[in-house]
Design an enzyme around this catalytic site. Structure first.
Site, PDB file in Angstrom:
ATOM      1  N   ARG A  25      25.369  17.935  59.698  1.00 33.80           N
ATOM      2  CA  ARG A  25      26.103  18.814  58.712  1.00 33.80           C
ATOM      3  C   ARG A  25      26.664  19.946  59.454  1.00 33.80           C
ATOM      4  NH1 ARG A  25      26.339  17.975  53.169  1.00 33.80           N
ATOM      5  NH2 ARG A  25      26.094  15.793  52.909  1.00 33.80           N
ATOM      6  N   ARG A  29      29.105  24.126  55.249  1.00 27.13           N
ATOM      7  CA  ARG A  29      29.363  25.442  54.283  1.00 27.13           C
ATOM      8  C   ARG A  29      28.722  26.824  54.955  1.00 27.13           C
ATOM      9  NH1 ARG A  29      27.745  23.303  48.846  1.00 27.13           N
ATOM     10  NH2 ARG A  29      26.306  22.163  50.126  1.00 27.13           N
ATOM     11  N   ASP A  74      33.146  12.093  54.469  1.00 32.70           N
ATOM     12  CA  ASP A  74      31.894  11.942  53.937  1.00 32.70           C
ATOM     13  C   ASP A  74      31.715  10.650  53.880  1.00 32.70           C
ATOM     14  OD1 ASP A  74      30.394  13.884  51.798  1.00 32.70           O
ATOM     15  OD2 ASP A  74      30.613  12.072  50.733  1.00 32.70           O
ATOM     16  N   TYR A 152      24.654   6.261  44.747  1.00 33.00           N
ATOM     17  CA  TYR A 152      25.706   7.017  44.144  1.00 33.00           C
ATOM     18  C   TYR A 152      26.468   6.168  43.346  1.00 33.00           C
ATOM     19  CZ  TYR A 152      24.836  11.185  47.148  1.00 33.00           C
ATOM     20  OH  TYR A 152      24.074  12.169  47.573  1.00 33.00           O
TER      21      TYR A 152
HETATM   22  O1  1CP Z   1      28.990  18.111  59.873  1.00 29.59           O
HETATM   23  C1  1CP Z   1      29.417  17.660  58.954  1.00 29.59           C
HETATM   24  O2  1CP Z   1      29.250  18.332  57.694  1.00 29.59           O
HETATM   25  C2  1CP Z   1      30.061  16.443  58.877  1.00 29.59           C
HETATM   26  C3  1CP Z   1      30.641  15.884  57.710  1.00 29.59           C
HETATM   27  C4  1CP Z   1      29.654  15.465  56.464  1.00 29.59           C
HETATM   28  C5  1CP Z   1      28.819  14.482  56.809  1.00 29.59           C
HETATM   29  C6  1CP Z   1      28.266  13.682  57.892  1.00 29.59           C
HETATM   30  C7  1CP Z   1      29.959  15.714  55.229  1.00 29.59           C
HETATM   31  C8  1CP Z   1      30.850  16.885  54.863  1.00 29.59           C
HETATM   32  N1  1CP Z   1      29.221  14.900  54.666  1.00 29.59           N
HETATM   33  C9  1CP Z   1      28.501  14.142  55.324  1.00 29.59           C
HETATM   34  C10 1CP Z   1      27.602  12.892  54.860  1.00 29.59           C
HETATM   35  C11 1CP Z   1      26.988  12.915  53.406  1.00 29.59           C
HETATM   36  N2  1CP Z   1      27.609  13.168  52.305  1.00 29.59           N
HETATM   37  C12 1CP Z   1      25.620  12.295  53.105  1.00 29.59           C
HETATM   38  C13 1CP Z   1      24.518  11.995  54.327  1.00 29.59           C
HETATM   39  C14 1CP Z   1      24.295  13.176  54.953  1.00 29.59           C
HETATM   40  C15 1CP Z   1      23.325  13.671  54.117  1.00 29.59           C
HETATM   41  O3  1CP Z   1      22.084  13.474  53.707  1.00 29.59           O
HETATM   42  O4  1CP Z   1      23.083  15.147  54.437  1.00 29.59           O
HETATM   43  C16 1CP Z   1      25.601  12.452  51.765  1.00 29.59           C
HETATM   44  C17 1CP Z   1      24.385  12.136  51.137  1.00 29.59           C
HETATM   45  C18 1CP Z   1      26.762  12.996  51.129  1.00 29.59           C
HETATM   46  C19 1CP Z   1      27.088  13.075  49.853  1.00 29.59           C
HETATM   47  C20 1CP Z   1      27.455  14.558  49.554  1.00 29.59           C
HETATM   48  N3  1CP Z   1      28.745  14.795  49.796  1.00 29.59           N
HETATM   49  C21 1CP Z   1      26.467  15.664  49.360  1.00 29.59           C
HETATM   50  C22 1CP Z   1      25.179  15.639  48.912  1.00 29.59           C
HETATM   51  C23 1CP Z   1      24.976  15.550  47.464  1.00 29.59           C
HETATM   52  C24 1CP Z   1      23.573  15.235  47.198  1.00 29.59           C
HETATM   53  O5  1CP Z   1      23.258  14.106  46.416  1.00 29.59           O
HETATM   54  O6  1CP Z   1      22.607  16.057  47.398  1.00 29.59           O
HETATM   55  C25 1CP Z   1      27.373  16.547  49.216  1.00 29.59           C
HETATM   56  C26 1CP Z   1      27.220  18.020  48.621  1.00 29.59           C
HETATM   57  C27 1CP Z   1      28.988  16.223  49.468  1.00 29.59           C
HETATM   58  C28 1CP Z   1      29.991  17.089  49.577  1.00 29.59           C
HETATM   59  C29 1CP Z   1      30.167  17.538  51.134  1.00 29.59           C
HETATM   60  N4  1CP Z   1      30.264  16.614  52.260  1.00 29.59           N
HETATM   61  C30 1CP Z   1      30.607  17.546  53.338  1.00 29.59           C
HETATM   62  C31 1CP Z   1      30.797  18.738  53.305  1.00 29.59           C
HETATM   63  C32 1CP Z   1      30.820  19.869  54.050  1.00 29.59           C
HETATM   64  C33 1CP Z   1      30.389  18.759  51.880  1.00 29.59           C
HETATM   65  C34 1CP Z   1      30.173  20.097  50.705  1.00 29.59           C
HETATM   66  C35 1CP Z   1      31.723  20.433  50.174  1.00 29.59           C
HETATM   67  C36 1CP Z   1      31.954  21.706  50.104  1.00 29.59           C
HETATM   68  O7  1CP Z   1      31.072  22.178  48.938  1.00 29.59           O
HETATM   69  O8  1CP Z   1      32.767  22.351  50.677  1.00 29.59           O
END
Ligand code: 1CP
Length: 342
Positions: A25, A29, A74, A152
């Protein structure tokens, strides 16, 4: 060695000049530039606009001398193309308004080709690739693993218990099988398309599969993860990541992947002995909230347990927390690169 050479050699279990590092990640953020971009564009816009996704992918490289970038995307958008109403709700996270509840709903799911499902991400990869060539860094693609995607799709969002997912899995095993076959088919096509677009390596995120027992992992998940991993392992390097699976990591590793990503709940040398493959991890992300005098010994512990053996990529055990100070990440990256195994 260049960052790209170092990262790819470690994934293959080959010797390196120093330990490669990237941060799960890392394009998120905790970065001020990311928050500024997201105040102007919704998550959906960022995901669907290749130039924005490419810009976000490169943001962490301005701050840290990482060895690899992960494409900004994502795991969930492929579900939109399959027919689910996914939204990223500000301050809340992902939400699906029509979660899967019946076998019929599974039969109605589409199996879209990658260009249709994730075209903008594939375009973003093509924009980022020459930028990373110029910096000699690796580019990582990714997808969600079938179980994490299914959770999900069935829960409609985040969950603590995975009760609906498990209830469906136990009570509708034939429909579960059809769902997992559809998800693995979409994922194979998407990961292959990312490789064709230019990534060096892909990571399969099974973030939540640790909610299952060993028995249920083997019975309801492993065949489908294996289907995905075995379909791509010959054409690219694969990192197979999960959390909370310390008690059955051998089964996770047997499902496939050149490198196994592990969380912080198991010492990394134990994990490596268990999986008999290269390993990635395993610093607790919350240690990055600590002062350096506490953070450093935690990083040192990982390095000492690896003891200079080839086949380690340093990373956190899960995603970096939004409240992480940038300065701590900088110090960590430099510490890992300068670490000498005495
Ligand atoms: O470096 C990076 O952030 C690359 C991009 C990336 C990746 C690899 C994002 C952007 N998401 C992911 C993978 C992802 N998304 C996973 C697997 C990794 C992990 O377990 O951390 C999962 C479970 C998600 C689902 C998801 N999307 C969540 C988690 C929700 C939960 O159930 O806890 C969230 C918060 C998102 C939104 C998201 N995706 C990415 C970002 C930067 C964000 C936050 C959006 C924002 O508020 O700006």
């Amino acid at each position: 060695m260049t960052g790209r050479e170092r990262f790819l050699a470690a994934c293959r279990g080959k010797a390196v000049d120093c330990t490669p590092i990237w941060i799960m990640r890392q394009a998120g953020r905790y970065l001020p530039e990311y928050r500024a971009l997201r105040s102007r564009h919704s998550m959906e816009t960022a995901l669907r606009t290749p130039a924005i996704a490419a810009e976000i992918t490169l943001l962490p490289l301005k701050h840290f001398s990482l060895d690899a970038a992960i494409i900004f995307s994502d795991i969930l958008p492929p579900l939109t193309a399959m027919g689910l109403d996914l939204a990223f709700v500000p301050g809340h996270g992902p939400r699906i308004d029509n979660p899967l509840q019946t076998p019929k709903a599974i039969d109605l799911l589409g199996v879209p080709p990658a260009e249709e499902a994730m075209g903008p991400t594939l375009e973003a990869i093509k924009i980022v690739r020459p930028e990373l060539d110029a910096r000699n860094l690796a580019l990582i693609g990714f997808a969600g693993a079938p179980f994490t995607m299914a959770s999900y799709a069935i829960e409609g969002g985040s969950t603590r218990t995975f009760a609906r997912t498990k209830a469906f899995m136990y009570s509708e095993p034939a429909a579960w099988d059809r769902l997992m076959v559809k998800l693995s088919g979409v994922t194979i096509d998407y990961l292959k398309a990312q490789v064709a677009a230019g990534v060096d390596c892909v990571q399969l995120f099974d973030s939540w599969v640790g909610a299952l027992s060993r028995y249920d992992y083997k019975r309801y998940v492993k065949p489908y993860s294996h289907r995905v991993l075995s379909a791509i392992e010959d054409s690219t390097l694969v990192i197979h990541f999960s959390t909370n699976t310390g008690t059955y990591l051998d089964a996770v590793a047997a499902a496939g992947g050149h490198m196994i990503g592990v969380d912080w709940r198991i010492p990394i040398d134990e994990a490596r002995a268990r999986v008999k493959k290269p390993v990635m991890g395993n610093l607790d992300p919350s240690t990055l909230l600590a002062p350096w005098r506490e953070l450093m010994p935690h990083a040192q512990e990982v390095m000492q347990r690896i003891g200079g053996q080839p086949g380690h990529v340093f990373n956190l055990g899960h995603g970096i927390l939004p409240e992480t100070p940038i300065k701590n990440v900088q110090r960590l990256v430099d510490y890992v690169h300068n670490y000498c195994h005495g």
